[in-house]
Design a protein around this motif. Structure first.
Motif, PDB file in Angstrom:
ATOM      1  N   SER A 116      23.858  38.600  21.361  1.00  0.00           N
ATOM      2  CA  SER A 116      24.018  37.687  22.486  1.00  0.00           C
ATOM      3  C   SER A 116      25.117  38.183  23.410  1.00  0.00           C
ATOM      4  O   SER A 116      25.990  38.950  23.005  1.00  0.00           O
ATOM      5  CB  SER A 116      24.352  36.276  21.998  1.00  0.00           C
ATOM      6  OG  SER A 116      25.602  36.270  21.332  1.00  0.00           O
ATOM      7  N   ARG A 117      25.052  37.726  24.653  1.00  0.00           N
ATOM      8  CA  ARG A 117      26.087  38.077  25.627  1.00  0.00           C
ATOM      9  C   ARG A 117      26.134  37.032  26.722  1.00  0.00           C
ATOM     10  O   ARG A 117      25.134  36.354  27.001  1.00  0.00           O
ATOM     11  CB  ARG A 117      25.819  39.451  26.245  1.00  0.00           C
ATOM     12  CG  ARG A 117      24.538  39.550  27.065  1.00  0.00           C
ATOM     13  CD  ARG A 117      24.235  40.982  27.449  1.00  0.00           C
ATOM     14  NE  ARG A 117      23.012  41.073  28.250  1.00  0.00           N
ATOM     15  CZ  ARG A 117      22.963  41.188  29.575  1.00  0.00           C
ATOM     16  NH1 ARG A 117      24.122  41.227  30.263  1.00  0.00           N
ATOM     17  NH2 ARG A 117      21.827  41.268  30.228  1.00  0.00           N
ATOM     18  N   MET A 118      27.302  36.885  27.336  1.00  0.00           N
ATOM     19  CA  MET A 118      27.451  36.014  28.483  1.00  0.00           C
ATOM     20  C   MET A 118      27.036  36.787  29.729  1.00  0.00           C
ATOM     21  O   MET A 118      27.323  37.984  29.859  1.00  0.00           O
ATOM     22  CB  MET A 118      28.881  35.512  28.615  1.00  0.00           C
ATOM     23  CG  MET A 118      29.421  34.814  27.365  1.00  0.00           C
ATOM     24  SD  MET A 118      28.383  33.448  26.738  1.00  0.00           S
ATOM     25  CE  MET A 118      28.539  32.259  28.071  1.00  0.00           C
ATOM     26  N   LEU A 119      26.372  36.128  30.673  1.00  0.00           N
ATOM     27  CA  LEU A 119      25.790  36.803  31.830  1.00  0.00           C
ATOM     28  C   LEU A 119      26.660  36.732  33.078  1.00  0.00           C
ATOM     29  O   LEU A 119      26.348  37.370  34.092  1.00  0.00           O
ATOM     30  CB  LEU A 119      24.412  36.210  32.130  1.00  0.00           C
ATOM     31  CG  LEU A 119      23.378  36.353  31.016  1.00  0.00           C
ATOM     32  CD1 LEU A 119      22.052  35.708  31.431  1.00  0.00           C
ATOM     33  CD2 LEU A 119      23.162  37.813  30.655  1.00  0.00           C
ATOM     34  N   ASN A 120      27.722  35.927  33.047  1.00  0.00           N
ATOM     35  CA  ASN A 120      28.626  35.778  34.196  1.00  0.00           C
ATOM     36  C   ASN A 120      27.883  35.319  35.452  1.00  0.00           C
ATOM     37  O   ASN A 120      28.163  35.771  36.566  1.00  0.00           O
ATOM     38  CB  ASN A 120      29.385  37.079  34.454  1.00  0.00           C
ATOM     39  CG  ASN A 120      30.260  37.471  33.279  1.00  0.00           C
ATOM     40  OD1 ASN A 120      30.932  36.621  32.690  1.00  0.00           O
ATOM     41  ND2 ASN A 120      30.246  38.743  32.924  1.00  0.00           N
ATOM     42  N   GLN A 121      26.951  34.418  35.254  1.00  0.00           N
ATOM     43  CA  GLN A 121      26.218  33.765  36.333  1.00  0.00           C
ATOM     44  C   GLN A 121      25.601  32.506  35.751  1.00  0.00           C
ATOM     45  O   GLN A 121      25.471  32.370  34.535  1.00  0.00           O
ATOM     46  CB  GLN A 121      25.139  34.685  36.901  1.00  0.00           C
ATOM     47  CG  GLN A 121      24.152  35.206  35.876  1.00  0.00           C
ATOM     48  CD  GLN A 121      23.303  36.328  36.413  1.00  0.00           C
ATOM     49  OE1 GLN A 121      22.663  36.182  37.446  1.00  0.00           O
ATOM     50  NE2 GLN A 121      23.294  37.458  35.721  1.00  0.00           N
ATOM     51  N   THR A 122      25.242  31.590  36.602  1.00  0.00           N
ATOM     52  CA  THR A 122      24.589  30.375  36.125  1.00  0.00           C
ATOM     53  C   THR A 122      23.135  30.663  35.784  1.00  0.00           C
ATOM     54  O   THR A 122      22.580  31.707  36.158  1.00  0.00           O
ATOM     55  CB  THR A 122      24.631  29.273  37.197  1.00  0.00           C
ATOM     56  OG1 THR A 122      23.812  29.671  38.301  1.00  0.00           O
ATOM     57  CG2 THR A 122      26.059  29.018  37.678  1.00  0.00           C
ATOM     58  N   VAL A 123      22.508  29.727  35.086  1.00  0.00           N
ATOM     59  CA  VAL A 123      21.084  29.889  34.764  1.00  0.00           C
ATOM     60  C   VAL A 123      20.260  29.974  36.051  1.00  0.00           C
ATOM     61  O   VAL A 123      19.325  30.775  36.159  1.00  0.00           O
ATOM     62  CB  VAL A 123      20.591  28.730  33.880  1.00  0.00           C
ATOM     63  CG1 VAL A 123      19.081  28.846  33.638  1.00  0.00           C
ATOM     64  CG2 VAL A 123      21.328  28.724  32.542  1.00  0.00           C
ATOM     65  N   GLU A 124      20.634  29.166  37.063  1.00  0.00           N
ATOM     66  CA  GLU A 124      19.894  29.190  38.325  1.00  0.00           C
ATOM     67  C   GLU A 124      20.007  30.557  38.999  1.00  0.00           C
ATOM     68  O   GLU A 124      19.012  31.096  39.520  1.00  0.00           O
ATOM     69  CB  GLU A 124      20.418  28.107  39.281  1.00  0.00           C
ATOM     70  CG  GLU A 124      20.171  26.691  38.806  1.00  0.00           C
ATOM     71  CD  GLU A 124      21.360  26.134  38.023  1.00  0.00           C
ATOM     72  OE1 GLU A 124      21.545  24.910  38.024  1.00  0.00           O
ATOM     73  OE2 GLU A 124      22.106  26.929  37.417  1.00  0.00           O
ATOM     74  N   GLN A 125      21.214  31.121  39.012  1.00  0.00           N
ATOM     75  CA  GLN A 125      21.393  32.440  39.608  1.00  0.00           C
ATOM     76  C   GLN A 125      20.568  33.490  38.858  1.00  0.00           C
ATOM     77  O   GLN A 125      19.966  34.374  39.477  1.00  0.00           O
ATOM     78  CB  GLN A 125      22.879  32.814  39.607  1.00  0.00           C
ATOM     79  CG  GLN A 125      23.708  32.002  40.585  1.00  0.00           C
ATOM     80  CD  GLN A 125      25.195  32.279  40.449  1.00  0.00           C
ATOM     81  OE1 GLN A 125      25.716  32.411  39.339  1.00  0.00           O
ATOM     82  NE2 GLN A 125      25.881  32.375  41.571  1.00  0.00           N
ATOM     83  N   TRP A 126      20.563  33.369  37.549  1.00  0.00           N
ATOM     84  CA  TRP A 126      19.770  34.302  36.739  1.00  0.00           C
ATOM     85  C   TRP A 126      18.287  34.156  37.062  1.00  0.00           C
ATOM     86  O   TRP A 126      17.569  35.159  37.182  1.00  0.00           O
ATOM     87  CB  TRP A 126      20.048  34.038  35.257  1.00  0.00           C
ATOM     88  CG  TRP A 126      19.243  34.897  34.341  1.00  0.00           C
ATOM     89  CD1 TRP A 126      19.545  36.153  33.880  1.00  0.00           C
ATOM     90  CD2 TRP A 126      17.963  34.577  33.773  1.00  0.00           C
ATOM     91  NE1 TRP A 126      18.543  36.618  33.071  1.00  0.00           N
ATOM     92  CE2 TRP A 126      17.566  35.679  32.989  1.00  0.00           C
ATOM     93  CE3 TRP A 126      17.130  33.465  33.858  1.00  0.00           C
ATOM     94  CZ2 TRP A 126      16.364  35.700  32.284  1.00  0.00           C
ATOM     95  CZ3 TRP A 126      15.928  33.482  33.166  1.00  0.00           C
ATOM     96  CH2 TRP A 126      15.560  34.579  32.391  1.00  0.00           C
TER      97      TRP A 126
END
Length: 291
Positions: A116-126
């Motif tokens: 797992s990893r953090m994406l440094n963006q919101t789910v909407e941005q992703w």
């Protein structure tokens, strides 16, 4: 290109975020609005105006900006800075085959542990920037839960959920609503879910946590490169669906966890729970949930 055809809906989201918009002073959003209203509006001008927005304005008017990014023809997506993401920061779990010794029925359970990893963006941005087939899954949200009023980055969990559903629908995602009884989704999410039309699938699975007992659920997972997960309860139902539980299929094999079938994206802001997220066993040891 002429005036932005969706300007009225864009301004609706602006005023929902700020009912007193520009009553006393000129907003930092005004240059962008003027461009969108102009008959000489074009991609380059919109792109430049978006880049000039301050992080505070992006955070405050995120629904309007994400709507614009999802609906303006040909607009190249950009992740605009919006300050600290906090619990809206999305986490991704990479699709990983089950190990041969996978056995959630043992004590302690040997559950699935994908990277797992953090994406440094919101789910909407992703959602706005990610290609490929994307599904959205609502887990056990038939009833409104008190924790859906919990606040993250200035708005409630239920508002974050509706935001993700709205952008997902605009991006052409499919929706699966996993439920045990009653309505597939609560009234606070029903209108946004209904907007998916024929891309919405309701899957009832009574008594057990894991939706993958149903072939429709497994087909949905296998048909999508990524699945966004939102639901209740993050400690039990969501956790079991993502990482496994001691539930079996009719052939005696364990019900496969979602992260063994597809990549999963979620965030703390779209998960409903009371307190810290722990593993399905309710142990106080560190769990699988990265968010």
């Amino acid at each position: 290109m002429p005036r932005y055809i969706q300007i009225d809906q864009f301004m609706k989201y602006v005023r929902l975020a700020n009912p007193t918009f520009e009553r006393r002073s000129r907003s930092g959003l005004r240059p962008l609005i003027d461009i969108l209203n102009d008959n000489t509006c074009n991609l380059s001008k919109v792109h430049q105006a978006l880049h000039k927005l301050r992080p505070g304005s992006v955070a405050k008017y995120c629904d309007a900006i994400w709507y614009l990014q999802a609906t303006y023809p040909g607009l190249l997506y950009m992740v605009l800075p919006m300050g600290p993401l906090g619990k809206t920061n999305a986490a991704q779990y990479t699709k990983t085959p089950l190990l041969p010794n996978y056995d959630p029925s043992t004590r302690p359970p040997r559950r699935h542990k994908p990277p797992s990893r953090m994406l440094n963006q919101t789910v909407e941005q992703w959602l706005l920037k990610t290609p490929g087939t994307i599904g959205i899954m609502l887990i056990h949200l038939s009833d409104f839960q008190g924790q859906m009023n919990d606040m993250f980055n200035g708005r409630r969990v239920v508002d974050h959920m509706n935001s993700v559903l709205r952008i997902g629908q605009l991006r052409g995602c499919d929706l699966l609503c996993l439920f045990m009884k009653g309505d597939p989704v609560c009234s606070q999410l029903a209108a946004t879910a209904k907007a998916f039309g024929g891309r919405k699938m309701d899957v009832r699975c009574s008594q057990r946590h894991m939706g993958a007992r149903r072939i429709e659920y497994r087909n949905f997972a296998n048909a999508h490169d990524n699945v966004v997960v939102m639901g209740f309860d993050a400690n039990i139902c969501v956790n079991a669906n993502l990482f496994g539980a001691p539930e079996k299929l009719p052939d005696g094999s364990f019900v496969p966890p979602l992260t063994s079938m597809t990549n999963v994206v979620t965030s703390r802001a779209v998960l409903v729970t009371d307190g810290v997220i722990f593993p399905f066993s309710k142990s106080t040891t560190k769990g699988n949930m990265a968010c």
